[in-house]
Motif scaffolding. Structure first.
Motif, PDB file in Angstrom:
ATOM      1  N   SER A 186      31.535 -38.036 112.501  1.00 47.81           N
ATOM      2  CA  SER A 186      31.193 -38.660 111.220  1.00 47.81           C
ATOM      3  C   SER A 186      29.845 -39.366 111.395  1.00 47.81           C
ATOM      4  N   ASN A 187      29.234 -39.777 110.294  1.00 52.88           N
ATOM      5  CA  ASN A 187      27.952 -40.492 110.382  1.00 52.88           C
ATOM      6  C   ASN A 187      28.107 -41.793 111.165  1.00 52.88           C
ATOM      7  N   LYS A 188      29.237 -42.465 110.955  1.00 56.93           N
ATOM      8  CA  LYS A 188      29.495 -43.725 111.658  1.00 56.93           C
ATOM      9  C   LYS A 188      29.564 -43.477 113.172  1.00 56.93           C
ATOM     10  N   GLN A 189      30.232 -42.405 113.581  1.00 59.56           N
ATOM     11  CA  GLN A 189      30.344 -42.072 114.999  1.00 59.56           C
ATOM     12  C   GLN A 189      28.989 -41.689 115.575  1.00 59.56           C
ATOM     13  N   LYS A 190      28.200 -40.941 114.797  1.00 60.49           N
ATOM     14  CA  LYS A 190      26.853 -40.566 115.252  1.00 60.49           C
ATOM     15  C   LYS A 190      25.989 -41.809 115.443  1.00 60.49           C
ATOM     16  N   GLN A 191      26.072 -42.737 114.507  1.00 58.71           N
ATOM     17  CA  GLN A 191      25.298 -43.982 114.619  1.00 58.71           C
ATOM     18  C   GLN A 191      25.693 -44.745 115.872  1.00 58.71           C
ATOM     19  N   LEU A 194      26.941 -43.480 118.653  1.00 59.51           N
ATOM     20  CA  LEU A 194      26.413 -42.762 119.819  1.00 59.51           C
ATOM     21  C   LEU A 194      24.904 -42.958 119.950  1.00 59.51           C
ATOM     22  N   LYS A 195      24.193 -42.973 118.826  1.00 62.24           N
ATOM     23  CA  LYS A 195      22.745 -43.197 118.861  1.00 62.24           C
ATOM     24  C   LYS A 195      22.433 -44.564 119.446  1.00 62.24           C
ATOM     25  N   SER A 196      23.232 -45.571 119.056  1.00 61.20           N
ATOM     26  CA  SER A 196      22.990 -46.916 119.581  1.00 61.20           C
ATOM     27  C   SER A 196      23.275 -46.968 121.078  1.00 61.20           C
ATOM     28  N   LEU A 197      24.308 -46.250 121.534  1.00 56.33           N
ATOM     29  CA  LEU A 197      24.606 -46.194 122.967  1.00 56.33           C
ATOM     30  C   LEU A 197      23.505 -45.449 123.727  1.00 56.33           C
ATOM     31  N   ALA A 198      22.957 -44.419 123.094  1.00 57.18           N
ATOM     32  CA  ALA A 198      21.952 -43.575 123.748  1.00 57.18           C
ATOM     33  C   ALA A 198      20.574 -44.234 123.792  1.00 57.18           C
ATOM     34  N   HIS A 199      20.378 -45.228 122.946  1.00 55.37           N
ATOM     35  CA  HIS A 199      19.047 -45.830 122.817  1.00 55.37           C
ATOM     36  C   HIS A 199      18.426 -46.235 124.151  1.00 55.37           C
ATOM     37  N   SER A 200      19.228 -46.839 125.016  1.00 54.18           N
ATOM     38  CA  SER A 200      18.694 -47.338 126.289  1.00 54.18           C
ATOM     39  C   SER A 200      18.726 -46.302 127.412  1.00 54.18           C
ATOM     40  N   LEU A 201      19.294 -45.128 127.131  1.00 56.69           N
ATOM     41  CA  LEU A 201      19.393 -44.099 128.173  1.00 56.69           C
ATOM     42  C   LEU A 201      18.056 -43.433 128.446  1.00 56.69           C
ATOM     43  N   LYS A 202      17.866 -43.028 129.685  1.00 51.11           N
ATOM     44  CA  LYS A 202      16.707 -42.215 130.064  1.00 51.11           C
ATOM     45  C   LYS A 202      17.197 -40.766 130.146  1.00 51.11           C
ATOM     46  N   LYS A 259      29.517 -34.974 124.648  1.00 52.96           N
ATOM     47  CA  LYS A 259      30.707 -34.136 124.842  1.00 52.96           C
ATOM     48  C   LYS A 259      31.752 -34.995 125.541  1.00 52.96           C
ATOM     49  N   PRO A 260      32.881 -35.223 124.875  1.00 50.98           N
ATOM     50  CA  PRO A 260      33.904 -36.050 125.513  1.00 50.98           C
ATOM     51  C   PRO A 260      34.428 -35.388 126.789  1.00 50.98           C
ATOM     52  N   SER A 261      34.613 -36.187 127.827  1.00 50.90           N
ATOM     53  CA  SER A 261      35.143 -35.650 129.081  1.00 50.90           C
ATOM     54  C   SER A 261      36.636 -35.915 129.140  1.00 50.90           C
ATOM     55  N   SER A 262      37.278 -35.374 130.152  1.00 47.90           N
ATOM     56  CA  SER A 262      38.715 -35.581 130.304  1.00 47.90           C
ATOM     57  C   SER A 262      39.031 -37.062 130.547  1.00 47.90           C
ATOM     58  N   ALA A 263      38.065 -37.803 131.106  1.00 48.95           N
ATOM     59  CA  ALA A 263      38.262 -39.223 131.381  1.00 48.95           C
ATOM     60  C   ALA A 263      38.189 -40.070 130.103  1.00 48.95           C
ATOM     61  N   GLY A 264      37.533 -39.553 129.060  1.00 47.26           N
ATOM     62  CA  GLY A 264      37.428 -40.274 127.795  1.00 47.26           C
ATOM     63  C   GLY A 264      36.755 -41.628 127.931  1.00 47.26           C
ATOM     64  N   LYS A 265      35.552 -41.652 128.459  1.00 51.67           N
ATOM     65  CA  LYS A 265      34.835 -42.910 128.737  1.00 51.67           C
ATOM     66  C   LYS A 265      34.359 -43.614 127.466  1.00 51.67           C
ATOM     67  N   ILE A 266      33.833 -42.843 126.514  1.00 52.53           N
ATOM     68  CA  ILE A 266      33.255 -43.449 125.306  1.00 52.53           C
ATOM     69  C   ILE A 266      34.318 -43.469 124.199  1.00 52.53           C
ATOM     70  N   GLN A 267      34.560 -44.663 123.684  1.00 58.16           N
ATOM     71  CA  GLN A 267      35.481 -44.808 122.572  1.00 58.16           C
ATOM     72  C   GLN A 267      34.691 -44.727 121.265  1.00 58.16           C
ATOM     73  N   LEU A 268      34.976 -43.705 120.475  1.00 61.99           N
ATOM     74  CA  LEU A 268      34.276 -43.564 119.197  1.00 61.99           C
ATOM     75  C   LEU A 268      34.983 -44.393 118.128  1.00 61.99           C
ATOM     76  N   PRO A 269      34.211 -44.984 117.214  1.00 56.81           N
ATOM     77  CA  PRO A 269      34.854 -45.685 116.093  1.00 56.81           C
ATOM     78  C   PRO A 269      35.582 -44.665 115.217  1.00 56.81           C
ATOM     79  N   ARG A 270      36.596 -45.091 114.525  1.00 59.79           N
ATOM     80  CA  ARG A 270      37.296 -44.165 113.617  1.00 59.79           C
ATOM     81  C   ARG A 270      36.354 -43.816 112.475  1.00 59.79           C
ATOM     82  N   SER A 271      36.442 -42.579 112.039  1.00 59.96           N
ATOM     83  CA  SER A 271      35.507 -42.120 111.002  1.00 59.96           C
ATOM     84  C   SER A 271      35.737 -42.764 109.661  1.00 59.96           C
TER      85      SER A 271
END
Length: 102
Positions: free
Chosen positions: A8-13, A15-23, A90-102
């Motif tokens: 969903s757009n909320k989930q994408k937002q 992830l974008k915020s989490l990705a912001h600081s990534l190299k 891509k979610p892994s089997s460990a499920g590290k990132i918790q996405l907000p509900r859509s």
């Protein structure tokens, strides 16, 4: 090949915020998208779930083809493209990132 997760757009937002600081963890070199690079992308996705990939190619259409190939091959979800950097989730089997509900 796995199918991409629909976000969903909320989930994408989120992830974008989490990705912001990534190299970018994977940088395509002069040889382009090789099997070794694809394996590296798969490993990084399994380990991190959310990664950035830098595609330094100057040709925009060629870059888009590379992005499409990566997404199709990994079954990841394209979160965003900024300049020459693709953010992929891509979610892994460990499920590290918790996405907000859509």
């Amino acid at each position: 090949m796995a199918t991409a997760v629909t976000l969903s757009n909320k989930q994408k937002q989120h992830l974008k915020s989490l990705a912001h600081s990534l190299k970018p963890v994977v940088l395509l070199g002069a040889n382009g998208l090789t099997e070794g690079v694809m394996a590296e992308i798969e490993l990084a996705l399994e380990h991190h779930e959310l990664i950035k990939i830098k595609v330094p190619d100057e040709d925009r259409e060629l870059r888009e083809q590379v992005y499409a190939t990566i997404v199709a091959h990994t079954g990841g979800t394209r979160v965003q493209v900024v300049g020459k950097i693709l953010t992929l989730y891509k979610p892994s089997s460990a499920g590290k990132i918790q996405l907000p509900r859509s």
